[in-house]
Write a protein that holds these residues in place. Structure first.
Motif, PDB file in Angstrom:
ATOM      1  N   VAL A  52     -50.851  65.281  31.160  1.00 54.17           N
ATOM      2  CA  VAL A  52     -52.029  66.136  31.326  1.00 54.17           C
ATOM      3  C   VAL A  52     -52.463  66.044  32.783  1.00 54.17           C
ATOM      4  CG1 VAL A  52     -54.396  66.596  30.617  1.00 54.17           C
ATOM      5  CG2 VAL A  52     -52.743  65.742  28.932  1.00 54.17           C
ATOM      6  N   PRO A  53     -52.368  67.097  33.571  1.00 57.78           N
ATOM      7  CA  PRO A  53     -51.805  68.397  33.194  1.00 57.78           C
ATOM      8  C   PRO A  53     -50.299  68.296  32.968  1.00 57.78           C
ATOM      9  CG  PRO A  53     -52.160  68.324  35.551  1.00 57.78           C
ATOM     10  CD  PRO A  53     -52.753  67.068  35.005  1.00 57.78           C
ATOM     11  N   GLY A  54     -49.743  69.285  32.317  1.00 66.64           N
ATOM     12  CA  GLY A  54     -48.326  69.262  31.999  1.00 66.64           C
ATOM     13  C   GLY A  54     -47.440  69.839  33.076  1.00 66.64           C
ATOM     14  N   PHE A  55     -48.015  70.102  34.231  1.00 69.97           N
ATOM     15  CA  PHE A  55     -47.235  70.681  35.325  1.00 69.97           C
ATOM     16  C   PHE A  55     -47.907  70.326  36.634  1.00 69.97           C
ATOM     17  CE2 PHE A  55     -50.337  73.655  33.662  1.00 69.97           C
ATOM     18  CZ  PHE A  55     -51.027  74.075  34.787  1.00 69.97           C
ATOM     19  N   ASP A  56     -47.153  70.363  37.722  1.00 68.10           N
ATOM     20  CA  ASP A  56     -47.736  70.178  39.050  1.00 68.10           C
ATOM     21  C   ASP A  56     -48.545  71.431  39.378  1.00 68.10           C
ATOM     22  OD1 ASP A  56     -46.284  67.860  39.139  1.00 68.10           O
ATOM     23  OD2 ASP A  56     -44.658  68.695  40.335  1.00 68.10           O
ATOM     24  N   ARG A  57     -49.821  71.268  39.728  1.00 68.31           N
ATOM     25  CA  ARG A  57     -50.651  72.450  39.943  1.00 68.31           C
ATOM     26  C   ARG A  57     -51.409  72.359  41.257  1.00 68.31           C
ATOM     27  NH1 ARG A  57     -55.111  71.541  35.118  1.00 68.31           N
ATOM     28  NH2 ARG A  57     -56.367  69.933  36.122  1.00 68.31           N
ATOM     29  N   ALA A  58     -51.694  73.516  41.811  1.00 70.75           N
ATOM     30  CA  ALA A  58     -52.445  73.589  43.060  1.00 70.75           C
ATOM     31  C   ALA A  58     -53.899  73.260  42.784  1.00 70.75           C
ATOM     32  CB  ALA A  58     -52.327  74.979  43.672  1.00 70.75           C
ATOM     33  N   SER A  59     -54.503  72.446  43.657  1.00 69.47           N
ATOM     34  CA  SER A  59     -55.898  72.084  43.476  1.00 69.47           C
ATOM     35  C   SER A  59     -56.833  72.949  44.310  1.00 69.47           C
ATOM     36  CB  SER A  59     -56.107  70.603  43.819  1.00 69.47           C
ATOM     37  OG  SER A  59     -55.703  70.334  45.143  1.00 69.47           O
ATOM     38  N   MET A  60     -56.282  73.947  45.013  1.00 68.49           N
ATOM     39  CA  MET A  60     -57.130  74.874  45.764  1.00 68.49           C
ATOM     40  C   MET A  60     -56.333  76.129  46.094  1.00 68.49           C
ATOM     41  SD  MET A  60     -57.358  73.069  49.498  1.00 68.49           S
ATOM     42  CE  MET A  60     -58.369  71.797  48.783  1.00 68.49           C
ATOM     43  N   ASP A  61     -57.044  77.185  46.478  1.00 68.15           N
ATOM     44  CA  ASP A  61     -56.383  78.416  46.908  1.00 68.15           C
ATOM     45  C   ASP A  61     -55.722  78.190  48.260  1.00 68.15           C
ATOM     46  OD1 ASP A  61     -57.340  79.668  44.671  1.00 68.15           O
ATOM     47  OD2 ASP A  61     -59.045  80.598  45.683  1.00 68.15           O
TER      48      ASP A  61
END
Length: 630
Positions: A52-61
């Motif tokens: 959790v989260p289940g993927f690498d994600r961007a923390s900002m635009d």
């Protein structure tokens, strides 16, 4: 003249507590839907079986990039990258970021393959429609929340004995749990006795000395409040046969039977005779006021407690002696007030000009004083709430809270209790299992280095430390063991990995652990030895390994990456590799030590932890690659 039976020698209150504690009130665990789990208590620990989260994600635009393409970029000498597409939250990326390229990305979106960092949009400029100018440099992982950063697959999410409040329900929801095994609620049968009683709503003949049955509903409410499940039975008269029928029926159906009234020495109060003939009378009469006429015993297969008839006395005795036993059987903590005063354990700075609701945890020091420490992993982290006990409200104009400053904590629940023992440090599967044996504990897996820092500052009761330690901290060792570490590879080791030299010389994707962990310190030390043997610099070897700088926090996370095919090798333990059916290339062993705050060694929670650690060999035998220290 009536036949009266006098009270036996009045027992001290401690004897009454002991007698009730000797009764078995605990029911079997049960599985309930998550929607019905609030207020229940976990019967077994819950491990995360997904990230959790289940993927690498961007923390900002901004723009997803390869960090190496930005090295050296600044306002004077920006880097120029080709724009190859865009990625939005909730959509699967359909672009690949190669060298010299970038992709526009939204906050929360999945990181596209090839990219390992995000440059915030404020530090970029568009040069036409296909070229982006980058005016800052970023490191691998910057502005990226990796999979498992909140909680990682394989980590201990919640331990047995955890009361499920909305915070824990949120975490279980994030883990996809739709049902959970909880401690059963002890069923408590309530029988009010006496010919004079009438249930509320019935016709009352006051001239005949009748009164409404107060105790049944009062005690039932107390049972529910204590975590039990109340069952009301028709009241019994003072006839022995009627009383025997009522009590034995309740005993056949409940874990505990409570009666009120008919416990005095009067000839017409015959209830003690029923218990003596049909069960086992352990105690008759307690040296307490109010509440002297109290019975404790066994009836058939159930526990039995006889309460006084007067409502005030009955409720007083219930709250003092019976409610704690029901709470223990149900796993429900003792109640407490909704606010706690304490002192801040470390300074806290804040300067955003807004009122802050700061999540905090509580721990008691050696003098029994409450210390308050901030718990904040970011607004997107569910575990921040689980690891906190309440909120400290910080005014908008407060920029600095000093260590030792008095604060008031608003608890998340009046039932929140300060953990008996608080520990920080290395994520270790053996220690995780040992925690299950403690009734009340909190462990924050912040890594060995951070655990030692917190121990040096005097906050936790103990720290878990693994691998080489560069800076010693005054402490008392409570226990230690060895664990085998190395490189985790796909089953069968298809790339023929033999050690770090293979990673340095080959073209393989590696996944590493955070620099605060003992495993990472051991890996860095191994590269230093390899560098010395090759007469080169360890930093050069690290740079030669693809992925060495992009790190995860939980010990099992690299293995999960390998299992998913996202890496060719990862740093980890033999235990993690065998658990997931992966290959393992051994490198060395390292020592895990549990170190206590020297000021807290006499604290009961630390003593309990030391007692649990004495049984570590049993836990080590269940984990591949783990062994007692020589």
């Amino acid at each position: 003249m009536s036949d009266r039976k006098e009270f036996r020698d009045l027992a001290e209150p401690t004897k009454a507590h002991d007698a009730i504690a000797s009764l078995d009130l605990e029911p079997e665990p049960e599985t309930v839907p998550l929607a019905d789990a609030r207020g229940r208590v976990l019967a077994e620990r819950v491990d995360a079986d997904l990230d959790v989260p289940g993927f690498d994600r961007a923390s900002m635009d901004g723009y997803a990039v390869r960090a190496g393409d930005t090295f050296g970029a600044d306002e004077v000498d920006p880097a120029t990258l080709d724009l190859v597409g865009e990625v939005h939250a909730g959509s699967e990326p359909d672009v690949f970021v190669d060298e010299g390229e970038c992709a526009e990305i939204s906050t929360g979106a999945v990181m596209p393959d090839g990219a390992d960092a995000v440059v915030m949009v404020e530090r970029t400029d568009e040069l036409g429609t296909e070229t982006i100018e980058i005016r800052t440099s970023v490191a691998p992982g910057d502005n990226v929340m990796p999979a498992g950063a909140d909680i990682a697959a394989g980590q201990r999410a919640l331990g047995p004995g955890t009361e499920l409040t909305p915070r824990e329900i949120g975490l279980l929801s994030a883990l996809g749990k739709d049902e959970v095994e909880v401690r059963g609620k002890p069923t408590v049968g309530i029988v009010s006795t006496g010919d004079e009683l009438v249930r509320p709503g019935g016709d009352l003949d006051s001239d005949a000395g009748e009164i409404y049955d107060v105790n049944s509903y009062t005690i039932a409410a107390g049972v529910e409040e204590a975590g039990g499940e109340a069952a009301l039975y028709p009241h019994a008269g003072d006839d022995m046969d009627a009383m025997e029928d009522a009590l034995t029926t309740a005993a056949e159906e409940c874990d505990l039977v409570l009666s009120s009234g008919s416990t005095s020495a009067s000839a017409v109060d015959v209830i003690y005779r029923v218990i003596e003939e049909r069960g086992d009378l352990l105690l008759h009469g307690v040296a307490v006021k109010p509440g002297k006429p109290m019975l404790i015993g066994r009836l058939a297969e159930s526990a039995y407690v006889g309460l006084p008839g007067y409502p005030v006395s009955a409720l007083t005795i219930f709250r003092t002696f019976v409610a704690p036993a029901i709470r223990r059987a149900a796993g429900v903590p003792e109640p407490r007030t909704a606010t706690v005063d304490g002192t801040l354990a470390a300074e806290e700075r804040y300067s955003e000009g807004r009122m802050r609701l700061m999540p905090v945890g509580l721990v008691e020091n050696e003098a029994g004083e409450t210390l308050v420490y901030p718990v904040d992993k970011g607004s997107g982290a569910t575990t921040s709430l689980v690891e906190a006990d309440g909120i400290v409200e910080v005014d908008a104009d407060t920029e600095y809270l000093a260590a030792g400053e008095d604060v008031t904590v608003t608890l998340f629940s009046p039932d929140v209790r300060t953990p008996a023992v608080l520990a920080f440090g290395e994520d270790d599967p053996a220690f995780s299992r040992l925690l299950d044996r403690l009734g009340s504990s909190r462990f924050l897996p912040v890594g060995s280095r951070e655990g030692l820092r917190r121990l040096r500052d005097g906050l936790p009761d103990a720290a878990v430390v693994a691998g080489p330690v560069r800076r010693e901290v005054e402490s008392v060792e409570l226990g230690a063991w060895e664990r085998e570490w190395g490189l985790i590879v796909p089953e069968g080791n298809p790339d023929g990995v033999e050690g770090f030299a293979t990673l340095v010389d080959g073209d393989l994707r590696f996944v590493n652990l955070d620099t605060a962990t003992g495993l990472r310190a051991s890996a860095d030390a191994e590269l230093e030895r390899l560098a010395a043997a090759r007469d080169t610099d360890a930093a050069d070897l690290q740079s030669a390994i693809d992925g060495y700088g992009f790190t995860l926090k939980a010990h099992e996370s690299p293995a999960r990456r390998v299992l998913a095919g996202k890496a060719d090798a990862g740093l980890g333990l033999r235990a993690a590799a065998e658990k997931l059916g992966l290959g393992f290339v051994p490198v060395d062993t390292e020592t895990v030590r549990v170190r206590a705050n020297p000021e807290r060694v006499e604290k009961q929670g630390v003593r309990d932890l030391e007692a649990v650690l004495a049984g570590v060999d049993e836990v080590l035998a269940e984990l591949p690659g783990f062994a007692p220290t020589e």
